[in-house]
Motif scaffolding. Structure first.
Motif, PDB file in Angstrom:
ATOM      1  N   ARG A 272      11.653 -23.157   0.444  1.00 35.05           N
ATOM      2  CA  ARG A 272      12.371 -23.191   1.711  1.00 35.05           C
ATOM      3  C   ARG A 272      12.343 -21.807   2.347  1.00 35.05           C
ATOM      4  NH1 ARG A 272      17.998 -25.722   1.062  1.00 35.05           N
ATOM      5  NH2 ARG A 272      18.236 -23.926  -0.291  1.00 35.05           N
ATOM      6  N   PRO A 273      11.857 -21.691   3.568  1.00 41.77           N
ATOM      7  CA  PRO A 273      11.818 -20.376   4.225  1.00 41.77           C
ATOM      8  C   PRO A 273      13.223 -19.806   4.398  1.00 41.77           C
ATOM      9  CG  PRO A 273      10.445 -21.965   5.397  1.00 41.77           C
ATOM     10  CD  PRO A 273      11.249 -22.741   4.387  1.00 41.77           C
ATOM     11  N   PRO A 274      13.366 -18.488   4.346  1.00 38.29           N
ATOM     12  CA  PRO A 274      14.676 -17.878   4.582  1.00 38.29           C
ATOM     13  C   PRO A 274      15.112 -18.094   6.024  1.00 38.29           C
ATOM     14  CG  PRO A 274      12.962 -16.203   4.507  1.00 38.29           C
ATOM     15  CD  PRO A 274      12.317 -17.497   4.098  1.00 38.29           C
ATOM     16  N   GLU A 275      16.427 -18.188   6.225  1.00 38.65           N
ATOM     17  CA  GLU A 275      16.938 -18.493   7.566  1.00 38.65           C
ATOM     18  C   GLU A 275      16.884 -17.288   8.496  1.00 38.65           C
ATOM     19  OE1 GLU A 275      20.797 -20.207   7.276  1.00 38.65           O
ATOM     20  OE2 GLU A 275      20.096 -21.971   6.151  1.00 38.65           O
ATOM     21  N   ALA A 276      17.174 -16.105   7.992  1.00 38.84           N
ATOM     22  CA  ALA A 276      17.231 -14.923   8.862  1.00 38.84           C
ATOM     23  C   ALA A 276      16.635 -13.712   8.145  1.00 38.84           C
ATOM     24  CB  ALA A 276      18.669 -14.651   9.288  1.00 38.84           C
ATOM     25  N   PRO A 277      15.320 -13.718   7.909  1.00 38.53           N
ATOM     26  CA  PRO A 277      14.720 -12.578   7.204  1.00 38.53           C
ATOM     27  C   PRO A 277      14.710 -11.315   8.062  1.00 38.53           C
ATOM     28  CG  PRO A 277      13.011 -14.050   8.002  1.00 38.53           C
ATOM     29  CD  PRO A 277      14.324 -14.735   8.262  1.00 38.53           C
ATOM     30  N   ARG A 278      14.783 -10.189   7.405  1.00 34.65           N
ATOM     31  CA  ARG A 278      14.672  -8.909   8.107  1.00 34.65           C
ATOM     32  C   ARG A 278      13.234  -8.705   8.577  1.00 34.65           C
ATOM     33  NH1 ARG A 278      13.627  -3.626   6.128  1.00 34.65           N
ATOM     34  NH2 ARG A 278      13.656  -4.375   3.974  1.00 34.65           N
ATOM     35  N   HIS A 279      12.282  -9.083   7.721  1.00 34.75           N
ATOM     36  CA  HIS A 279      10.868  -8.995   8.076  1.00 34.75           C
ATOM     37  C   HIS A 279      10.389 -10.344   8.597  1.00 34.75           C
ATOM     38  CE1 HIS A 279      10.190  -4.993   6.495  1.00 34.75           C
ATOM     39  NE2 HIS A 279      10.715  -5.335   5.337  1.00 34.75           N
ATOM     40  N   ARG A 280       9.924 -10.352   9.809  1.00 35.40           N
ATOM     41  CA  ARG A 280       9.388 -11.581  10.397  1.00 35.40           C
ATOM     42  C   ARG A 280       7.902 -11.423  10.736  1.00 35.40           C
ATOM     43  NH1 ARG A 280      13.438 -15.142  12.186  1.00 35.40           N
ATOM     44  NH2 ARG A 280      15.547 -14.281  12.054  1.00 35.40           N
ATOM     45  N   THR A 281       7.569 -10.338  11.412  1.00 36.71           N
ATOM     46  CA  THR A 281       6.190 -10.097  11.811  1.00 36.71           C
ATOM     47  C   THR A 281       5.317  -9.855  10.582  1.00 36.71           C
ATOM     48  OG1 THR A 281       6.948  -9.100  13.864  1.00 36.71           O
ATOM     49  CG2 THR A 281       4.675  -8.665  13.216  1.00 36.71           C
ATOM     50  N   GLY A 282       4.210 -10.583  10.535  1.00 42.21           N
ATOM     51  CA  GLY A 282       3.256 -10.383   9.442  1.00 42.21           C
ATOM     52  C   GLY A 282       3.529 -11.212   8.208  1.00 42.21           C
ATOM     53  N   PHE A 283       4.563 -12.074   8.237  1.00 43.21           N
ATOM     54  CA  PHE A 283       4.902 -12.905   7.083  1.00 43.21           C
ATOM     55  C   PHE A 283       4.836 -14.378   7.474  1.00 43.21           C
ATOM     56  CE2 PHE A 283       6.595  -8.851   5.935  1.00 43.21           C
ATOM     57  CZ  PHE A 283       6.476  -8.789   4.561  1.00 43.21           C
TER      58      PHE A 283
ATOM     59  N   GLY B  43       0.809  -1.213   0.000  1.00 41.40           N
ATOM     60  CA  GLY B  43       0.000   0.000   0.000  1.00 41.40           C
ATOM     61  C   GLY B  43       0.840   1.259   0.000  1.00 41.40           C
ATOM     62  N   TYR B  44       2.132   1.086  -0.198  1.00 40.23           N
ATOM     63  CA  TYR B  44       3.109   2.168  -0.292  1.00 40.23           C
ATOM     64  C   TYR B  44       3.218   2.940   1.010  1.00 40.23           C
ATOM     65  CZ  TYR B  44       6.227   5.386  -2.682  1.00 40.23           C
ATOM     66  OH  TYR B  44       7.323   6.123  -3.052  1.00 40.23           O
ATOM     67  N   ASP B  45       2.530   4.049   1.185  1.00 36.06           N
ATOM     68  CA  ASP B  45       2.732   4.835   2.398  1.00 36.06           C
ATOM     69  C   ASP B  45       1.503   4.821   3.311  1.00 36.06           C
ATOM     70  OD1 ASP B  45       1.099   6.366   0.849  1.00 36.06           O
ATOM     71  OD2 ASP B  45       2.315   8.187   0.925  1.00 36.06           O
ATOM     72  N   GLN B  46       0.719   3.747   3.242  1.00 35.65           N
ATOM     73  CA  GLN B  46      -0.423   3.611   4.134  1.00 35.65           C
ATOM     74  C   GLN B  46       0.038   3.312   5.565  1.00 35.65           C
ATOM     75  OE1 GLN B  46      -3.611   4.104   2.988  1.00 35.65           O
ATOM     76  NE2 GLN B  46      -2.729   4.586   0.998  1.00 35.65           N
ATOM     77  N   ASP B  47      -0.898   3.373   6.502  1.00 32.77           N
ATOM     78  CA  ASP B  47      -0.619   3.131   7.920  1.00 32.77           C
ATOM     79  C   ASP B  47      -0.108   1.702   8.120  1.00 32.77           C
ATOM     80  OD1 ASP B  47      -0.617   2.836  10.652  1.00 32.77           O
ATOM     81  OD2 ASP B  47      -2.730   3.330  10.936  1.00 32.77           O
ATOM     82  N   ARG B  48       1.142   1.564   8.513  1.00 33.11           N
ATOM     83  CA  ARG B  48       1.730   0.235   8.676  1.00 33.11           C
ATOM     84  C   ARG B  48       1.021  -0.604   9.730  1.00 33.11           C
ATOM     85  NH1 ARG B  48       2.799  -1.166   4.788  1.00 33.11           N
ATOM     86  NH2 ARG B  48       2.107   0.734   3.926  1.00 33.11           N
ATOM     87  N   SER B  49       0.408   0.037  10.716  1.00 27.36           N
ATOM     88  CA  SER B  49      -0.281  -0.729  11.761  1.00 27.36           C
ATOM     89  C   SER B  49      -1.511  -1.450  11.215  1.00 27.36           C
ATOM     90  CB  SER B  49      -0.682   0.184  12.921  1.00 27.36           C
ATOM     91  OG  SER B  49      -1.712   1.081  12.538  1.00 27.36           O
ATOM     92  N   GLN B  50      -1.969  -1.053  10.035  1.00 27.84           N
ATOM     93  CA  GLN B  50      -3.135  -1.666   9.415  1.00 27.84           C
ATOM     94  C   GLN B  50      -2.768  -2.638   8.291  1.00 27.84           C
ATOM     95  OE1 GLN B  50      -6.219  -0.967  10.745  1.00 27.84           O
ATOM     96  NE2 GLN B  50      -4.996   0.173  12.231  1.00 27.84           N
ATOM     97  N   SER B  51      -1.483  -2.949   8.153  1.00 28.02           N
ATOM     98  CA  SER B  51      -1.043  -3.795   7.036  1.00 28.02           C
ATOM     99  C   SER B  51      -1.630  -5.204   7.132  1.00 28.02           C
ATOM    100  CB  SER B  51       0.490  -3.890   7.023  1.00 28.02           C
ATOM    101  OG  SER B  51       1.061  -2.645   6.723  1.00 28.02           O
ATOM    102  N   PRO B  52      -2.035  -5.771   6.004  1.00 31.42           N
ATOM    103  CA  PRO B  52      -2.574  -7.131   6.015  1.00 31.42           C
ATOM    104  C   PRO B  52      -1.464  -8.159   6.178  1.00 31.42           C
ATOM    105  CG  PRO B  52      -2.429  -6.313   3.774  1.00 31.42           C
ATOM    106  CD  PRO B  52      -2.051  -5.167   4.667  1.00 31.42           C
ATOM    107  N   PRO B  53      -1.805  -9.387   6.599  1.00 34.30           N
ATOM    108  CA  PRO B  53      -0.800 -10.451   6.672  1.00 34.30           C
ATOM    109  C   PRO B  53      -0.347 -10.863   5.278  1.00 34.30           C
ATOM    110  CG  PRO B  53      -2.982 -11.337   7.100  1.00 34.30           C
ATOM    111  CD  PRO B  53      -3.134  -9.843   7.023  1.00 34.30           C
ATOM    112  N   ASN B  54       0.901 -11.321   5.199  1.00 34.55           N
ATOM    113  CA  ASN B  54       1.507 -11.721   3.930  1.00 34.55           C
ATOM    114  C   ASN B  54       1.832 -13.205   3.957  1.00 34.55           C
ATOM    115  OD1 ASN B  54       2.296  -8.902   2.584  1.00 34.55           O
ATOM    116  ND2 ASN B  54       2.698  -8.777   4.783  1.00 34.55           N
ATOM    117  N   PHE B  55       1.529 -13.888   2.863  1.00 35.20           N
ATOM    118  CA  PHE B  55       1.812 -15.310   2.724  1.00 35.20           C
ATOM    119  C   PHE B  55       2.773 -15.484   1.554  1.00 35.20           C
ATOM    120  CE2 PHE B  55      -2.050 -14.887   5.039  1.00 35.20           C
ATOM    121  CZ  PHE B  55      -2.004 -15.891   5.986  1.00 35.20           C
ATOM    122  N   VAL B  56       3.944 -16.045   1.840  1.00 34.64           N
ATOM    123  CA  VAL B  56       5.027 -16.148   0.862  1.00 34.64           C
ATOM    124  C   VAL B  56       5.154 -17.595   0.400  1.00 34.64           C
ATOM    125  CG1 VAL B  56       7.464 -15.750   0.408  1.00 34.64           C
ATOM    126  CG2 VAL B  56       6.230 -14.256   2.013  1.00 34.64           C
ATOM    127  N   VAL B  57       4.980 -17.827  -0.893  1.00 34.63           N
ATOM    128  CA  VAL B  57       5.120 -19.164  -1.465  1.00 34.63           C
ATOM    129  C   VAL B  57       6.603 -19.422  -1.724  1.00 34.63           C
ATOM    130  CG1 VAL B  57       4.450 -20.713  -3.330  1.00 34.63           C
ATOM    131  CG2 VAL B  57       2.861 -18.932  -2.563  1.00 34.63           C
TER     132      VAL B  57
END
Length: 200
Positions: A101-112, A84-98
């Motif tokens: 193999r999951p990454p070992e040390a992602p920078r983004h953890r919450t919400g993914f 959503g570019y510059d929308q309110d991050r507190s309202q961001s939807p959950p993300n599902f990544v296909v």
């Protein structure tokens, strides 16, 4: 049941990135021109309203691993900029990544959430999370086409940018047979022509 939407910007000749996308240039060389309508420092009011409506309608996001790797990389999403570019991050939807193999040390953890058993599974989990809101497939081309070809996509929303790239990542490379669409809506703004199709 959630509506599943492929929502993506595309050049007039069918590319969603410029050539050679990577972690440094997630949109490829010159690919900013494809997405300029949403990234402009002073977007037109109708473009701002379009992004805002889409953000508020989204209950969950599905993306592929290459898209996530850029999102998670040094030039990807920040605290103040993301889906959503510059929308309110507190309202961001959950993300599902296909991913295989999951990454070992992602920078983004919450919400993914990393889904290792395929696109159909990711869409099922995203639909459960979205409730009565939309599930939006934001990329990349491979995941979008897989979902389209398995009959899981209800709508295509193509933001057609006024640029010919000549090369890059084609959106519909995996489509080898006819897919019938019904045009639902067209909105012309200064930066793009926004096309909505129902998948028949």
């Amino acid at each position: 049941m959630s509506t599943v939407v492929v929502d993506i910007s595309m050049s007039l000749d069918g590319y969603i990135t410029g050539p050679s996308p990577n972690l440094e240039q997630g949109l490829g060389r010159g690919g900013e021109a494809i997405h300029g309508w949403v990234m402009a420092p002073d977007p037109a009011p109708e473009e701002t309203a379009l992004v805002d409506r889409g953000f508020r309608a989204t209950g969950a996001v599905v993306m592929g691993r290459r898209t996530f790797d850029f999102v998670d990389g040094p030039h990807g999403w920040k605290e103040e900029r993301g889906y959503g570019y510059d929308q309110d991050r507190s309202q961001s939807p959950p993300n599902f990544v296909v991913t295989h193999r999951p990454p070992e040390a992602p920078r983004h953890r919450t919400g993914f959430t990393f889904v290792t058993d395929g696109v159909a599974s990711a869409l099922t989990r995203a639909s459960e999370a979205a409730g009565d809101k939309e599930v939006v497939i934001m990329g990349g081309a491979d995941i979008s086409c897989q979902a389209l070809l398995m009959g899981a996509v209800d709508e295509l929303r193509i933001h057609l940018s006024p640029v010919l790239m000549g090369a890059g990542t084609p959106l519909f490379a995996l489509v080898s047979d006819r897919v019938m669409l019904t045009q639902q809506d067209v909105l012309v703004t200064p930066g793009a022509t926004h096309l909505t199709y129902r998948v028949d």
